[in-house]
Design a protein around this motif. Structure first.
Motif, mmCIF file in Angstrom:
data_model
loop_
_atom_site.group_PDB
_atom_site.id
_atom_site.type_symbol
_atom_site.label_atom_id
_atom_site.label_comp_id
_atom_site.label_asym_id
_atom_site.label_seq_id
_atom_site.Cartn_x
_atom_site.Cartn_y
_atom_site.Cartn_z
ATOM 1 N N TRP A 1 11.314 -12.197 4.922
ATOM 2 C CA TRP A 1 10.979 -10.817 5.147
ATOM 3 C C TRP A 1 9.494 -10.777 5.921
ATOM 4 O O TRP A 1 8.752 -11.361 5.553
ATOM 5 N N ILE A 2 9.437 -9.890 7.291
ATOM 6 C CA ILE A 2 8.143 -9.787 7.977
ATOM 7 C C ILE A 2 7.995 -8.174 8.059
ATOM 8 O O ILE A 2 8.716 -7.658 8.103
ATOM 9 N N ALA A 3 6.564 -8.217 7.716
ATOM 10 C CA ALA A 3 6.010 -6.841 7.721
ATOM 11 C C ALA A 3 4.957 -7.063 9.081
ATOM 12 O O ALA A 3 4.054 -7.629 8.931
ATOM 13 N N GLN A 4 5.399 -6.229 10.182
ATOM 14 C CA GLN A 4 4.320 -6.121 11.343
ATOM 15 C C GLN A 4 3.834 -4.831 11.598
ATOM 16 O O GLN A 4 4.445 -3.842 11.758
ATOM 17 N N CYS A 5 2.442 -4.644 11.471
ATOM 18 C CA CYS A 5 1.940 -3.442 11.712
ATOM 19 C C CYS A 5 1.809 -3.431 13.390
ATOM 20 O O CYS A 5 1.557 -4.250 13.973
ATOM 21 N N LEU A 6 2.024 -2.002 13.848
ATOM 22 C CA LEU A 6 1.859 -1.720 15.156
ATOM 23 C C LEU A 6 0.666 -1.343 15.645
ATOM 24 O O LEU A 6 0.257 -1.977 16.721
ATOM 25 N N GLU A 7 -0.075 -0.397 15.097
ATOM 26 C CA GLU A 7 -1.140 0.153 15.635
ATOM 27 C C GLU A 7 -2.380 -1.023 15.835
ATOM 28 O O GLU A 7 -3.371 -1.196 16.647
ATOM 29 N N ASP B 1 9.458 -13.919 0.498
ATOM 30 C CA ASP B 1 10.785 -14.147 0.242
ATOM 31 C C ASP B 1 11.433 -13.052 -0.072
ATOM 32 O O ASP B 1 12.586 -12.873 0.335
ATOM 33 N N THR B 2 10.697 -12.161 -0.911
ATOM 34 C CA THR B 2 11.473 -10.739 -1.096
ATOM 35 C C THR B 2 10.755 -9.598 -0.591
ATOM 36 O O THR B 2 9.524 -9.691 -0.336
ATOM 37 N N LEU B 3 11.410 -8.576 -0.679
ATOM 38 C CA LEU B 3 10.840 -7.185 -0.269
ATOM 39 C C LEU B 3 9.697 -6.751 -1.033
ATOM 40 O O LEU B 3 8.658 -6.353 -0.652
ATOM 41 N N GLY B 4 9.966 -7.007 -2.614
ATOM 42 C CA GLY B 4 8.753 -6.694 -3.487
ATOM 43 C C GLY B 4 7.515 -7.540 -3.294
ATOM 44 O O GLY B 4 6.541 -7.014 -3.136
ATOM 45 N N ASP B 5 7.728 -8.963 -3.079
ATOM 46 C CA ASP B 5 6.492 -9.678 -2.778
ATOM 47 C C ASP B 5 5.897 -9.330 -1.292
ATOM 48 O O ASP B 5 4.724 -9.661 -1.083
ATOM 49 N N LEU B 6 6.845 -8.951 -0.504
ATOM 50 C CA LEU B 6 6.484 -8.488 1.171
ATOM 51 C C LEU B 6 5.201 -7.212 0.807
ATOM 52 O O LEU B 6 4.202 -7.502 1.516
ATOM 53 N N ARG C 1 3.387 -6.961 -1.666
ATOM 54 C CA ARG C 1 1.956 -7.182 -2.216
ATOM 55 C C ARG C 1 1.438 -8.237 -1.084
ATOM 56 O O ARG C 1 0.159 -8.020 -1.085
ATOM 57 N N HIS C 2 2.154 -8.758 -0.333
ATOM 58 C CA HIS C 2 1.383 -9.702 0.621
ATOM 59 C C HIS C 2 0.814 -8.553 1.749
ATOM 60 O O HIS C 2 -0.332 -8.872 2.072
ATOM 61 N N LEU C 3 1.438 -7.405 2.055
ATOM 62 C CA LEU C 3 0.933 -6.559 3.173
ATOM 63 C C LEU C 3 -0.364 -5.823 2.400
ATOM 64 O O LEU C 3 -1.548 -5.796 3.011
ATOM 65 N N GLU C 4 -0.420 -5.696 1.102
ATOM 66 C CA GLU C 4 -1.602 -5.017 0.308
ATOM 67 C C GLU C 4 -2.654 -5.825 0.518
ATOM 68 O O GLU C 4 -3.662 -5.716 0.961
ATOM 69 N N LEU C 5 -2.407 -7.369 0.161
ATOM 70 C CA LEU C 5 -3.279 -8.242 0.238
ATOM 71 C C LEU C 5 -4.127 -8.543 1.558
ATOM 72 O O LEU C 5 -5.157 -8.742 1.756
ATOM 73 N N THR C 6 -3.104 -8.637 2.502
ATOM 74 C CA THR C 6 -3.424 -8.726 3.910
ATOM 75 C C THR C 6 -4.409 -7.636 4.377
ATOM 76 O O THR C 6 -5.522 -8.103 5.106
ATOM 77 N N SER D 1 16.195 1.138 11.412
ATOM 78 C CA SER D 1 17.649 1.514 10.799
ATOM 79 C C SER D 1 17.483 2.601 9.697
ATOM 80 O O SER D 1 18.105 3.553 9.509
ATOM 81 N N ALA D 2 16.137 2.522 9.192
ATOM 82 C CA ALA D 2 15.774 3.280 7.899
ATOM 83 C C ALA D 2 14.389 3.146 7.672
ATOM 84 O O ALA D 2 13.654 2.410 7.857
ATOM 85 N N MET D 3 13.929 4.717 7.150
ATOM 86 C CA MET D 3 12.476 4.603 6.611
ATOM 87 C C MET D 3 12.609 3.881 5.297
ATOM 88 O O MET D 3 13.503 3.956 4.505
ATOM 89 N N LEU D 4 11.460 3.370 5.036
ATOM 90 C CA LEU D 4 11.178 2.576 3.695
ATOM 91 C C LEU D 4 10.202 3.130 2.815
ATOM 92 O O LEU D 4 9.049 3.374 3.275
ATOM 93 N N THR D 5 10.575 3.581 1.539
ATOM 94 C CA THR D 5 9.559 4.428 0.527
ATOM 95 C C THR D 5 9.086 3.012 -0.174
ATOM 96 O O THR D 5 9.755 2.624 -0.967
ATOM 97 N N PRO D 6 7.855 2.505 -0.272
ATOM 98 C CA PRO D 6 7.497 1.664 -0.993
ATOM 99 C C PRO D 6 7.604 1.966 -2.838
ATOM 100 O O PRO D 6 7.228 3.025 -2.936
ATOM 101 N N VAL D 7 7.969 0.958 -3.489
ATOM 102 C CA VAL D 7 8.073 1.147 -4.920
ATOM 103 C C VAL D 7 6.892 1.605 -5.389
ATOM 104 O O VAL D 7 6.607 2.860 -6.228
#
Length: 100
Positions: free
Chosen positions: A18-24, A32-37, A39-44, A78-84
């Motif tokens: 799973w990849i999270a890419q900021c645009l701005e 490996d998972t959306l849940g981990d993603l 946490r990785h985005l927050e840390l980054t 495809s869809a908006m995502l609301t973080p848990v």
């Protein structure tokens, strides 16, 4: 420190990750998972914010926009995502979307 930054983040899968890419700002992370993603985005984002503060510059301003390809993915999302769990208040507000 509360910063007034809004980011759009496109989320997609590539080679089983799973990849999270900021645009701005061209900030990217993977997991490996959306849940981990999340946490990785927050840390980054925390690390990037910390680097900006160390250099006494406005957060994220020294990071260019993501390449056009990722903006096109956002347009075809495809869809908006609301973080848990929402990101901490000291981090940018993130609007997240997933693409197929």
């Amino acid at each position: 420190m509360d910063i007034n930054v809004q980011l759009r983040v496109i989320i997609f899968q590539d080679c089983g990750k799973w990849i999270a890419q900021c645009l701005e700002h061209d900030i990217c992370t993977s997991a490996d998972t959306l849940g981990d993603l999340q946490r990785h985005l927050e840390l980054t984002l925390c690390l990037e914010l910390s680097k900006s503060l160390e250099r006494s510059v406005k957060p994220f301003t020294e990071i260019n926009k993501a390449p056009r390809h990722f903006w096109d993915l956002w347009e075809r999302r495809s869809a908006m995502l609301t973080p848990v769990n929402p990101l901490p208040a000291n981090l940018p507000r993130c609007e997240m979307a997933v693409t197929a």
